[in-house]
Write an enzyme that holds these catalytic residues in place. Structure first.
Site, PDB file in Angstrom:
ATOM      1  N   PHE A  98       1.036  -1.039   0.010  1.00 27.29           N
ATOM      2  CA  PHE A  98      -0.097   0.062  -0.163  1.00 27.29           C
ATOM      3  C   PHE A  98       0.816   1.103   0.120  1.00 27.29           C
ATOM      4  O   PHE A  98       2.099   1.231   0.652  1.00 27.29           O
ATOM      5  CB  PHE A  98      -0.939  -0.083   1.358  1.00 27.29           C
ATOM      6  CG  PHE A  98      -1.801   1.262   1.170  1.00 27.29           C
ATOM      7  CD1 PHE A  98      -2.744   1.609   0.183  1.00 27.29           C
ATOM      8  CD2 PHE A  98      -2.164   1.993   2.243  1.00 27.29           C
ATOM      9  CE1 PHE A  98      -3.685   2.520   0.194  1.00 27.29           C
ATOM     10  CE2 PHE A  98      -2.709   3.015   2.572  1.00 27.29           C
ATOM     11  CZ  PHE A  98      -3.741   3.273   1.437  1.00 27.29           C
ATOM     12  N   ASP A 169       6.264  -3.485   8.685  1.00 36.78           N
ATOM     13  CA  ASP A 169       5.005  -3.249   8.187  1.00 36.78           C
ATOM     14  C   ASP A 169       3.930  -4.244   8.379  1.00 36.78           C
ATOM     15  O   ASP A 169       4.093  -5.096   7.556  1.00 36.78           O
ATOM     16  CB  ASP A 169       4.773  -2.487   6.925  1.00 36.78           C
ATOM     17  CG  ASP A 169       3.495  -1.917   6.593  1.00 36.78           C
ATOM     18  OD1 ASP A 169       2.530  -2.358   7.221  1.00 36.78           O
ATOM     19  OD2 ASP A 169       3.472  -1.092   5.728  1.00 36.78           O
ATOM     20  N   HIS A 172      -0.996  -6.350   7.791  1.00 35.13           N
ATOM     21  CA  HIS A 172      -1.625  -7.559   7.135  1.00 35.13           C
ATOM     22  C   HIS A 172      -1.208  -8.763   8.081  1.00 35.13           C
ATOM     23  O   HIS A 172      -1.855 -10.011   7.750  1.00 35.13           O
ATOM     24  CB  HIS A 172      -1.097  -7.897   5.726  1.00 35.13           C
ATOM     25  CG  HIS A 172      -1.378  -7.079   4.615  1.00 35.13           C
ATOM     26  ND1 HIS A 172      -1.039  -7.525   3.463  1.00 35.13           N
ATOM     27  CD2 HIS A 172      -1.888  -5.864   4.577  1.00 35.13           C
ATOM     28  CE1 HIS A 172      -1.226  -6.533   2.697  1.00 35.13           C
ATOM     29  NE2 HIS A 172      -1.985  -5.492   3.359  1.00 35.13           N
ATOM     30  N   GLN A 195      -7.707  -0.519  10.755  1.00 32.12           N
ATOM     31  CA  GLN A 195      -8.728   0.117   9.805  1.00 32.12           C
ATOM     32  C   GLN A 195      -9.785  -0.918   9.394  1.00 32.12           C
ATOM     33  O   GLN A 195      -9.296  -2.206   9.744  1.00 32.12           O
ATOM     34  CB  GLN A 195      -7.535   0.544   8.549  1.00 32.12           C
ATOM     35  CG  GLN A 195      -8.592   1.080   7.317  1.00 32.12           C
ATOM     36  CD  GLN A 195      -9.119   0.021   6.511  1.00 32.12           C
ATOM     37  OE1 GLN A 195      -8.463  -0.953   6.437  1.00 32.12           O
ATOM     38  NE2 GLN A 195     -10.188   0.389   5.743  1.00 32.12           N
ATOM     39  N   LYS A 198      -9.187  -4.574   8.180  1.00 36.07           N
ATOM     40  CA  LYS A 198      -7.903  -5.340   8.755  1.00 36.07           C
ATOM     41  C   LYS A 198      -8.521  -6.407   9.809  1.00 36.07           C
ATOM     42  O   LYS A 198      -9.721  -6.477  10.092  1.00 36.07           O
ATOM     43  CB  LYS A 198      -7.264  -4.412   9.659  1.00 36.07           C
ATOM     44  CG  LYS A 198      -6.559  -3.532   8.645  1.00 36.07           C
ATOM     45  CD  LYS A 198      -5.729  -4.081   7.753  1.00 36.07           C
ATOM     46  CE  LYS A 198      -4.552  -2.894   6.936  1.00 36.07           C
ATOM     47  NZ  LYS A 198      -5.566  -1.968   6.298  1.00 36.07           N
ATOM     48  N   ARG A 227       6.089  15.738  23.995  1.00 35.75           N
ATOM     49  CA  ARG A 227       5.878  15.667  25.326  1.00 35.75           C
ATOM     50  C   ARG A 227       6.786  14.488  25.959  1.00 35.75           C
ATOM     51  O   ARG A 227       7.286  13.437  25.184  1.00 35.75           O
ATOM     52  CB  ARG A 227       4.450  15.379  26.085  1.00 35.75           C
ATOM     53  CG  ARG A 227       3.860  16.508  25.584  1.00 35.75           C
ATOM     54  CD  ARG A 227       2.327  16.236  26.419  1.00 35.75           C
ATOM     55  NE  ARG A 227       1.568  17.394  26.323  1.00 35.75           N
ATOM     56  CZ  ARG A 227       0.581  17.604  25.546  1.00 35.75           C
ATOM     57  NH1 ARG A 227       0.429  16.914  24.830  1.00 35.75           N
ATOM     58  NH2 ARG A 227      -0.367  18.667  25.485  1.00 35.75           N
ATOM     59  N   TYR A 234       3.303  21.188  29.609  1.00 33.33           N
ATOM     60  CA  TYR A 234       3.647  22.166  28.355  1.00 33.33           C
ATOM     61  C   TYR A 234       5.126  22.161  28.037  1.00 33.33           C
ATOM     62  O   TYR A 234       5.534  23.087  27.447  1.00 33.33           O
ATOM     63  CB  TYR A 234       2.955  23.319  28.614  1.00 33.33           C
ATOM     64  CG  TYR A 234       1.544  23.486  28.665  1.00 33.33           C
ATOM     65  CD1 TYR A 234       0.966  23.174  27.383  1.00 33.33           C
ATOM     66  CD2 TYR A 234       0.779  23.877  29.801  1.00 33.33           C
ATOM     67  CE1 TYR A 234      -0.613  23.034  27.176  1.00 33.33           C
ATOM     68  CE2 TYR A 234      -0.676  23.465  29.448  1.00 33.33           C
ATOM     69  CZ  TYR A 234      -1.347  23.068  28.353  1.00 33.33           C
ATOM     70  OH  TYR A 234      -2.663  23.304  28.032  1.00 33.33           O
ATOM     71  N   ARG A 244      -2.659  10.250  18.918  1.00 38.43           N
ATOM     72  CA  ARG A 244      -2.932   9.274  19.905  1.00 38.43           C
ATOM     73  C   ARG A 244      -4.131   8.617  19.546  1.00 38.43           C
ATOM     74  O   ARG A 244      -5.251   9.141  19.213  1.00 38.43           O
ATOM     75  CB  ARG A 244      -3.236  10.241  21.416  1.00 38.43           C
ATOM     76  CG  ARG A 244      -2.025  11.056  21.925  1.00 38.43           C
ATOM     77  CD  ARG A 244      -2.305  11.619  23.188  1.00 38.43           C
ATOM     78  NE  ARG A 244      -3.483  12.565  22.958  1.00 38.43           N
ATOM     79  CZ  ARG A 244      -3.090  13.952  22.776  1.00 38.43           C
ATOM     80  NH1 ARG A 244      -1.857  14.276  22.698  1.00 38.43           N
ATOM     81  NH2 ARG A 244      -3.955  14.863  22.630  1.00 38.43           N
TER      82      ARG A 244
END
Length: 418
Positions: A98, A169, A172, A195, A198, A227, A234, A244
């Site tokens: 992909f 990766d 799959h 996704q 999947k 962070r 901050y 996230r």
């Protein structure tokens, strides 16, 4: 078998209405989702559903750390950032994948170097990797296509010898295991996607696996706005983004994970049966599964199709005939070497420097695979064995009547079933 195939008016071999649905869910997802809703902690800063899921998913794959992120593209981007890969660096990627495998490299402002694949496994060719390495190469991204793998031992050794990061990766390959160890735990990082299509899903989502605490902390910092754990909210120690996972996704994925081992075992059983059923059919060659692969995720069941053994029936017409038999199909990836993205230089907002933005090596095997492979949806492998074996019977029937199908379509692609 004398009855006509469905594309010529016969009855479909498979009942499309009884294939297992995807995605699958039950009251476990519903209850966990409502619990997250009622808790009022909908983001991972206040809740722990996402982080607990990521830790459990990491444990399934024998990794020390699991980071719950937004999707399987951002996981690769975070991995590259943690490996300090940027402008001028080269990252080797396979051509048969992909597009996000390569665009994640572009997002890091690095140069994707596209290399060919092994014709049997459809995964990256290790010889092509070795030939593509230069003094600017910093990493290799290996894609476990349809849950299969290249020779992981050899690739790990090559990257170690050359001082390269290996990023897996695994979009799959949920649950794939190489010599008793989960994929995603061999490289510097392992990237997974959740996704909708999947093997596990919350609509979107991703997990990044890692065994190195320093690299894991860097990736977490990048994914959390730069962070640093334990520092002032901050205090932003470095450049980062917001990648996230939400608590809602974590809750759903925890339920998906609870049933996944049984689904994985069933898919492996059914894939073995289907592979055996297809073995006697000339012109059908199932994707090779290395014997060291103890379990394969089977995001798709993939086989190579030889039109010459089917009377010259074009791949698209064969797929349409198989679709008419009630078999749920996906489509192959194109080779990255053929995409307008690279051919026309549509590379988006990235720094321009003297180096090339992308390096494409000759990839004839990937280009051939893109035009000759058939991809059957993974939900098929959750069906009864007899129904799965009907796929082999459907292909036999198409082959026996291939000349009639070719005559009927007159060289044109037959229409697929809506």
């Amino acid at each position: 078998m004398d009855d006509a195939p469905a594309v010529l008016g016969g009855e479909p071999m498979c009942d499309r209405s009884v294939w297992p649905r995807w995605p699958q869910w039950d009251d476990d997802e519903r209850d966990r989702l409502v619990a997250a809703l009622d808790a009022g902690a909908w983001w991972s800063g206040d809740g722990n559903a996402a982080s607990m899921f990521a830790a459990d998913f990491a444990a399934l794959h024998d990794a020390a750390f699991g980071l719950a992120l937004t999707n399987g593209t951002h996981t690769i981007e975070a991995a590259l950032a943690a490996c300090d890969i940027g402008e001028g660096d080269e990252v080797i990627v396979p051509a048969f994948t992909f597009v996000a495998t390569a665009t994640a490299v572009l997002a890091a402002n690095a140069v994707p170097v596209v290399v060919d694949i092994d014709a049997d496994t459809l995964c990256i060719d290790i010889g092509a990797v070795a030939a593509a390495v230069t003094e600017r190469t910093k990493a290799v991204v290996v894609v476990h296509v349809a849950g299969a793998t290249t020779d992981i031992d050899a690739l790990v050794a090559l990257c170690a010898d050359l001082g390269l990061h290996l990023i897996e990766d695994c979009a799959h390959a949920h649950g794939s295991r190489w010599r008793g160890r989960g994929v995603g735990s061999f490289g510097s990082f392992g990237s997974f996607s959740f996704q909708q299509s999947k093997l596990m899903t919350a609509g979107e989502g991703g997990v990044l696996l890692c065994n190195d605490p320093i690299l894991a902390a860097r990736a977490q910092s990048y994914a959390n706005c730069g962070r640093v754990a334990g520092e002032h909210w901050y205090h932003h120690a470095a450049y980062g983004s917001n990648l996230r996972m939400t608590e809602w996704q974590g809750a759903v994925l925890a339920a998906q994970l609870a049933r996944y081992p049984s689904q994985l075992a069933l898919r492996n059983e059914r894939a073995a049966a289907l592979g055996a059923g297809l073995a006697p059919i000339p012109g059908v060659r199932v994707q090779r599964r290395d014997p060291r692969l103890d379990a394969q995720g089977y995001y798709y069941f993939v086989f190579d199709y030889d039109a010459d053994e089917f009377g010259g029936l074009a791949l698209a017409s064969f797929e349409a005939a198989l679709d008419a038999e009630g078999v749920p199909l996906g489509v192959s990836y194109p080779s990255l070497t053929t995409l307008a993205l690279f051919g026309e230089g549509r590379l988006g907002p990235r720094a321009r420097a003297d180096q090339s933005a992308v390096r494409l090596t000759p990839c004839p095997r990937a280009e051939l695979a893109a035009s000759s492979t058939v991809w059957i949806e993974h939900r098929v492998l959750l069906a009864d064995k007899a129904q799965v074996l009907d796929i082999a019977r459907a292909i036999e029937r198409i082959q026996q009547h291939a000349a009639s199908i070719v005559a009927a379509v007159g060289g044109e692609t037959v229409a697929a079933t809506p």
